[in-house]
Design an enzyme around this catalytic site. Structure first.
Site, PDB file in Angstrom:
ATOM      1  N   TYR A  41       1.409  13.347  -0.280  1.00  0.00           N
ATOM      2  CA  TYR A  41       0.534  14.018   0.684  1.00  0.00           C
ATOM      3  C   TYR A  41       1.204  14.055   2.071  1.00  0.00           C
ATOM      4  CZ  TYR A  41      -3.827  13.689  -2.152  1.00  0.00           C
ATOM      5  OH  TYR A  41      -4.809  13.818  -3.097  1.00  0.00           O
ATOM      6  N   GLY A  42       1.905  12.991   2.360  1.00  0.00           N
ATOM      7  CA  GLY A  42       2.370  12.744   3.730  1.00  0.00           C
ATOM      8  C   GLY A  42       3.309  13.780   4.310  1.00  0.00           C
ATOM      9  N   CYS A  72      -6.378   6.273   0.833  1.00  0.00           N
ATOM     10  CA  CYS A  72      -5.150   6.890   1.324  1.00  0.00           C
ATOM     11  C   CYS A  72      -5.317   7.120   2.825  1.00  0.00           C
ATOM     12  CB  CYS A  72      -4.965   8.220   0.594  1.00  0.00           C
ATOM     13  SG  CYS A  72      -3.619   9.215   1.235  1.00  0.00           S
ATOM     14  N   ASN A  73      -4.431   6.550   3.611  1.00  0.00           N
ATOM     15  CA  ASN A  73      -4.512   6.727   5.063  1.00  0.00           C
ATOM     16  C   ASN A  73      -4.332   8.192   5.451  1.00  0.00           C
ATOM     17  OD1 ASN A  73      -4.183   3.802   6.529  1.00  0.00           O
ATOM     18  ND2 ASN A  73      -3.216   3.847   4.536  1.00  0.00           N
ATOM     19  N   THR A  74      -3.388   8.851   4.778  1.00  0.00           N
ATOM     20  CA  THR A  74      -3.070  10.246   5.126  1.00  0.00           C
ATOM     21  C   THR A  74      -4.276  11.154   4.887  1.00  0.00           C
ATOM     22  OG1 THR A  74      -0.803   9.789   4.440  1.00  0.00           O
ATOM     23  CG2 THR A  74      -1.407  12.092   4.675  1.00  0.00           C
ATOM     24  N   CYS A 180      -0.036   3.097   5.277  1.00  0.00           N
ATOM     25  CA  CYS A 180      -0.057   3.965   4.090  1.00  0.00           C
ATOM     26  C   CYS A 180      -0.305   3.029   2.913  1.00  0.00           C
ATOM     27  CB  CYS A 180       1.283   4.692   3.954  1.00  0.00           C
ATOM     28  SG  CYS A 180       1.599   5.402   2.322  1.00  0.00           S
ATOM     29  N   HIS A 182       0.582   3.039  -0.057  1.00  0.00           N
ATOM     30  CA  HIS A 182       1.775   2.726  -0.866  1.00  0.00           C
ATOM     31  C   HIS A 182       2.558   1.533  -0.307  1.00  0.00           C
ATOM     32  CE1 HIS A 182       1.065   6.534  -2.856  1.00  0.00           C
ATOM     33  NE2 HIS A 182       2.027   6.246  -3.707  1.00  0.00           N
TER      34      HIS A 182
HETATM   35  N1  DGL Z   1      -0.726   6.631  -0.007  1.00  0.00           N
HETATM   36  C1  DGL Z   1      -0.921   7.609   1.001  1.00  0.00           C
HETATM   37  C2  DGL Z   1      -1.351   6.986   2.323  1.00  0.00           C
HETATM   38  O1  DGL Z   1      -2.029   5.974   2.302  1.00  0.00           O
HETATM   39  C3  DGL Z   1       0.146   8.640   1.224  1.00  0.00           C
HETATM   40  C4  DGL Z   1       1.317   8.688   0.332  1.00  0.00           C
HETATM   41  C5  DGL Z   1       1.815  10.113   0.217  1.00  0.00           C
HETATM   42  O2  DGL Z   1       2.544  10.559   1.108  1.00  0.00           O
HETATM   43  O3  DGL Z   1       1.397  10.753  -0.755  1.00  0.00           O
HETATM   44  O4  DGL Z   1      -1.065   7.492   3.374  1.00  0.00           O
END
Ligand code: DGL
Length: 239
Positions: A41-42, A72-74, A180, A182
């Protein structure tokens, strides 16, 4: 009726949030959705992230979820206001970098590094959070990291050289904020890079506590022993 709680992320990152949710709410059932088709997503434009996040929330609410956790933070900084507007009567919990707990414990002259994706780095919501702090938090975007973590689950140590480069200029930081989901997988590596002399803050537990609070507030908490809780794992995939 025993309704599950939906938890989603672009991939495996949100599993750490799920871990805290199940520990705190052992009588609840969960559906975890990894949106692998749209991972990462990022690196995507805001509208694409929002579209992907809507699709996940839609899918989970269509599966009769009583609450959705945006693990997910994003997706949280990009789309949670719009998801909440769309599902105004539902419980929607987000994941935010643990900036506030970190700042509370930060020394007067120390500083923290908040490691985030590109999209989080570019978001107004993240910058508002940083501006609300009375101590120094340096935002640091790492475009490749989430995907590297997703792709190296079997041997996460392989990405240490890349991580050393990321933190090269910040050897004197007092704390690292994992911005994030991850990045939960690399807290051990970050600790190694700083010879164990760094505090690491993760928002995952805070999101689980918020979920518990919201369920209690809405009278949606599952009753102990009434049902056998289950966890279902789903994933989207690229055709
Ligand atoms: N896990 C996601 C987050 O918390 C983003 C990872 C991604 O870039 O997909 O921001």
């Amino acid at each position: 009726m025993h309704r599950p709680i939906g938890v989603f992320d672009s991939g495996v990152g949100g599993l750490n949030v799920l871990k805290y949710c199940t520990a705190l709410l052992p009588d609840e059932s969960f559906i975890y959705l990894a949106d692998e088709a749209n991972m990462p997503y990022g690196n995507k434009p805001e509208d694409d992230i929002a579209r992907a996040a809507f699709a996940c929330a839609d899918k989970l609410f269509a599966m009769n979820c009583k609450a959705v956790v945006v693990a997910c933070n994003t997706a949280t900084v990009t789309a949670i206001d719009r998801i909440r507007a769309l599902y105004s009567t539902r419980v929607v919990v987000g994941l935010e970098p643990a900036v506030k707990p970190c700042v509370k414990e930060l020394g007067k002259n120390g500083y923290a590094v908040a490691l985030v994706t590109d999209a989080t780095f570019a978001s107004d919501r993240f910058h508002r959070l940083l501006e609300s702090c009375d101590k120094k938090v340096v935002p640091l975007a790492s475009p490749k990291l989430a995907k590297l973590i997703e792709d190296n689950q079997g041997d996460i140590g392989k990405i240490k050289p890349y991580l050393c480069e990321v933190f090269e200029k910040y050897g004197d930081a007092e704390a690292v904020i994992l911005g994030c989901s991850h990045y939960s997988y690399i807290s051990g590596l970050i600790s190694e890079i700083y010879d164990g002399k760094i505090k690491i803050y993760d928002g995952a537990e805070g999101a689980a506590r918020r979920l518990k609070y919201c369920l209690e507030l809405s009278g949606l908490t599952a009753k102990k022993g009434e049902y056998t809780p289950t966890i279902k794992f789903l994933s989207t995939y690229k055709k």
